[in-house]
Design a protein around this motif. Structure first.
Motif, short mmCIF file in Angstrom:
data_model
loop_
_atom_site.label_atom_id
_atom_site.label_comp_id
_atom_site.label_asym_id
_atom_site.label_seq_id
_atom_site.Cartn_x
_atom_site.Cartn_y
_atom_site.Cartn_z
N VAL A 137 0.82 -1.21 0.00
CA VAL A 137 0.00 0.00 0.00
C VAL A 137 0.86 1.27 0.00
O VAL A 137 0.56 2.23 -0.72
CB VAL A 137 -1.00 -0.01 1.18
N SER A 138 1.94 1.29 0.77
CA SER A 138 2.82 2.46 0.73
C SER A 138 3.40 2.64 -0.67
O SER A 138 3.55 3.76 -1.17
CB SER A 138 3.95 2.32 1.75
N ARG A 139 3.71 1.53 -1.32
CA ARG A 139 4.22 1.58 -2.71
C ARG A 139 3.16 2.17 -3.64
O ARG A 139 3.47 2.99 -4.51
CB ARG A 139 4.57 0.15 -3.13
N ILE A 140 1.89 1.77 -3.46
CA ILE A 140 0.80 2.30 -4.28
C ILE A 140 0.64 3.79 -4.02
O ILE A 140 0.47 4.59 -4.96
CB ILE A 140 -0.49 1.53 -4.00
N VAL A 158 -7.04 1.27 -8.79
CA VAL A 158 -7.35 2.67 -8.51
C VAL A 158 -6.47 3.57 -9.37
O VAL A 158 -5.34 3.21 -9.73
CB VAL A 158 -7.16 2.99 -7.01
N THR A 159 -6.98 4.74 -9.69
CA THR A 159 -6.25 5.66 -10.58
C THR A 159 -5.93 7.00 -9.93
O THR A 159 -5.32 7.86 -10.56
CB THR A 159 -7.08 5.91 -11.85
N GLY A 195 -9.30 5.64 0.13
CA GLY A 195 -10.64 5.13 0.41
C GLY A 195 -10.72 3.62 0.35
O GLY A 195 -11.38 2.98 1.17
N MET A 196 -10.02 3.02 -0.62
CA MET A 196 -10.05 1.57 -0.74
C MET A 196 -9.29 0.91 0.40
O MET A 196 -9.66 -0.19 0.85
CB MET A 196 -9.48 1.14 -2.10
N LEU A 197 -8.22 1.55 0.88
CA LEU A 197 -7.54 1.03 2.08
C LEU A 197 -8.50 1.01 3.25
O LEU A 197 -8.53 0.06 4.04
CB LEU A 197 -6.32 1.90 2.41
N TRP A 198 -9.30 2.04 3.38
CA TRP A 198 -10.31 2.14 4.42
C TRP A 198 -11.26 0.94 4.35
O TRP A 198 -11.50 0.24 5.33
CB TRP A 198 -11.08 3.44 4.23
N ILE A 199 -11.80 0.70 3.16
CA ILE A 199 -12.75 -0.40 2.98
C ILE A 199 -12.06 -1.76 3.20
O ILE A 199 -12.60 -2.65 3.87
CB ILE A 199 -13.36 -0.34 1.57
N MET A 200 -10.88 -1.92 2.64
CA MET A 200 -10.18 -3.20 2.73
C MET A 200 -9.81 -3.55 4.16
O MET A 200 -10.05 -4.67 4.64
CB MET A 200 -8.92 -3.15 1.85
N GLN A 251 0.70 4.68 -12.52
CA GLN A 251 0.03 3.41 -12.75
C GLN A 251 0.66 2.31 -11.91
O GLN A 251 1.86 2.32 -11.64
CB GLN A 251 0.11 3.03 -14.23
N ILE A 252 -0.18 1.36 -11.47
CA ILE A 252 0.28 0.25 -10.63
C ILE A 252 0.89 -0.82 -11.53
O ILE A 252 0.27 -1.21 -12.54
CB ILE A 252 -0.90 -0.35 -9.83
N PRO A 253 2.07 -1.35 -11.20
CA PRO A 253 2.68 -2.38 -12.04
C PRO A 253 1.81 -3.64 -12.12
O PRO A 253 1.13 -4.00 -11.17
CB PRO A 253 4.00 -2.68 -11.31
#
Length: 468
Positions: free
Chosen positions: A43-46, A109-110, A117-122, A185-187
């Motif tokens: 997540v930190s990488r993202i 995610v873009t 927000g997705m970290l929150w949900i996850m 962009q995410i690899p």
């Protein structure tokens, strides 16, 4: 506080469970840790890939939700009973569905706000599944098997995290999946890892749901009446926060231990990627091949410490019997603290694996020993509720980490994240020393814990087939 729910089966004398029964009730943690490992390692990488600079602050989204989710889920699961689905298992399944969805969406995610927000949900969804798993050990296992029960969970946590943390590296090095991508962009290697994680999370939790049985309440009529009188979302919130002021003494002592150990863990999860890429790989360019090699290697390092924790978890019950739970926790946390501090003195990526051994030993203990001590101090009919309240002392250090570690890293350590890891190491050693003041009644009068493997055919009321 409201009067307690009428006692469930946990008030009766619980029989010892077989190896396969403990295996099945713990197997869901394999999937749960797939989710947490992918989150912690990537997540930190993202965030950095999407242009984020206040990494510690972005991580605050998850704990603030977890502070509400876990105690409320514990409160609700204490008041749940279904002849078909039991007490804890409905929450396992709901959390697994939501978390699997979040894992599938996260790598797509873009924008930075979407990632937060997705970290929150996850994180919230993973917590919905995880919290009742802790209570399940207290529900089903006698005191003499609790350390084994939590150690079994830790074993699956370790195995799941080894694989999940390694997935981006494996995709890049074994299957030639690109581990770089254009700016913002995410690899692909990270994307595929999250897709695998979403599937494994759901299937592993489903295994526990289908292969584990729970004890019914002793008096169903009284249970239903008490549940009706005390049920409700807002009542759950009120009870959850009131629980902090009514904690058993052992829980209050463990709360301080948890604060310092989890502060150390969050410093590691948040800052290992920037620390390793800058201190050892000497780059901060998130689009560069060198940065992404370093970020992938962080995943391998995390896999190693989780692999060590899986092995160490099997040894913890024996060490605790030979010494005590308190001394065991002190030894393990000291090893982890020294491991974090030693990263500063390392310049070779391969040598980074050495401190991961100490961190893995600490991780095994953090995931099992405090919960084993806590379970013996809790009212049997509030096991889920207090396990949820206990989560506050994981969430609070995460909030503190989000608020202060960024300041220390930027203003005190002048952007050198490796010093933040050293600060975490000191915090972990302090946590170990504080363990010595915990009042652990089971350490004083704990029956000998016969290895569960010696009794694989034990016939208990939960299941007649010991393999199930």
């Amino acid at each position: 506080m409201a009067t307690s729910v009428v006692a469930s089966a946990s008030t009766r004398d619980k029989p010892r469970l077989s190896f396969w029964q403990i295996w099945n009730m713990s197997f869901g943690f394999l999937g749960i840790q797939f989710g947490f490992a992918l989150q912690n390692a990537n997540v930190s990488r993202i965030f950095e890939t999407l242009g984020g600079t206040e990494i510690a602050l972005y991580w605050l989204a998850a704990p603030l939700t977890g502070m509400l989710v876990q105690p409320i889920i514990g409160y609700m699961s204490d008041r749940t009973w279904s002849p078909a689905w039991g007490r804890r298992r409905p929450f396992f399944l709901i959390g697994a569905i939501l978390a699997s969805f979040a894992l599938l969406v996260m790598p797509n995610v873009t924008a930075l706000w979407m990632a937060v927000g997705m970290l929150w949900i996850m994180d919230s969804s993973i917590n919905i599944s995880m919290e009742p798993f802790r209570a399940l050990v207290g529900d089903l296992l006698p005191a003499s098997q609790r350390t084994t029960g939590f150690a079994a969970q830790t074993f699956f946590i370790g195995v799941g995290a080894v694989v999940a943390s390694s997935l981006p590296w494996m995709f890049a090095n074994w299957f030639d999946v690109p581990n770089t991508a254009p700016a913002g962009q995410i690899p692909p290697s990270v994307k595929y890892a999250f897709y695998i994680g979403g599937v494994v999370f759901f299937l592993a939790v489903l295994w526990t749901v289908l292969r584990t049985k729970e004890y019914p309440p002793d008096n169903l009529a009284e249970f239903e009446e008490e549940k009706r009188r005390t049920a409700g979302f807002w009542n759950g919130i009120r009870e959850s926060f009131a629980g902090i002021t009514h904690m058993p003494k052992t829980m209050a002592q463990l709360a301080v231990v948890q604060f310092f150990s989890w502060l150390a863990l969050f410093s590691m999860w948040i800052y290992t990627t920037p620390a390793v890429t800058s201190h050892i790989y000497h780059t901060t360019d998130t689009t560069s091949k060198l940065y992404n090699e370093g970020a992938d290697w962080v995943g391998i390092c995390f896999a190693v410490y989780n692999g060590v924790s899986a092995i160490a978890a099997l040894l913890l019950p024996a060490i605790a019997r030979a010494t005590s739970r308190r001394v065991t926790h002190l030894i393990c946390l000291t090893a982890g603290g020294l491991g974090l501090i030693s990263i500063y003195f390392i310049q070779s990526p391969t040598m980074l694996l050495l401190p991961m051994v100490g961190i893995g030993i600490a991780w095994a203990s953090i995931l099992s020993v405090p919960y084993a001590m806590l379970a013996g101090a809790l009212p049997a009919n509030k096991m889920g509720y207090y396990m949820g309240v206990f989560n506050f002392f994981i969430v609070i250090p995460q909030v503190v980490a989000g608020l202060i570690l960024g300041f220390f890293t930027k203003s005190v350590f002048h952007g050198e994240s490796v010093y933040t890891l050293m600060l975490g190491g000191v915090s972990m050693i302090i946590s170990g020393l504080l363990t010595l003041r915990v009042n652990d009644a089971d350490d004083i009068q704990l029956p000998a814990e016969t290895p569960v493997l010696a009794n694989p055919a034990y016939d208990s009321p939960l299941q007649t087939d010991p393999r199930v």
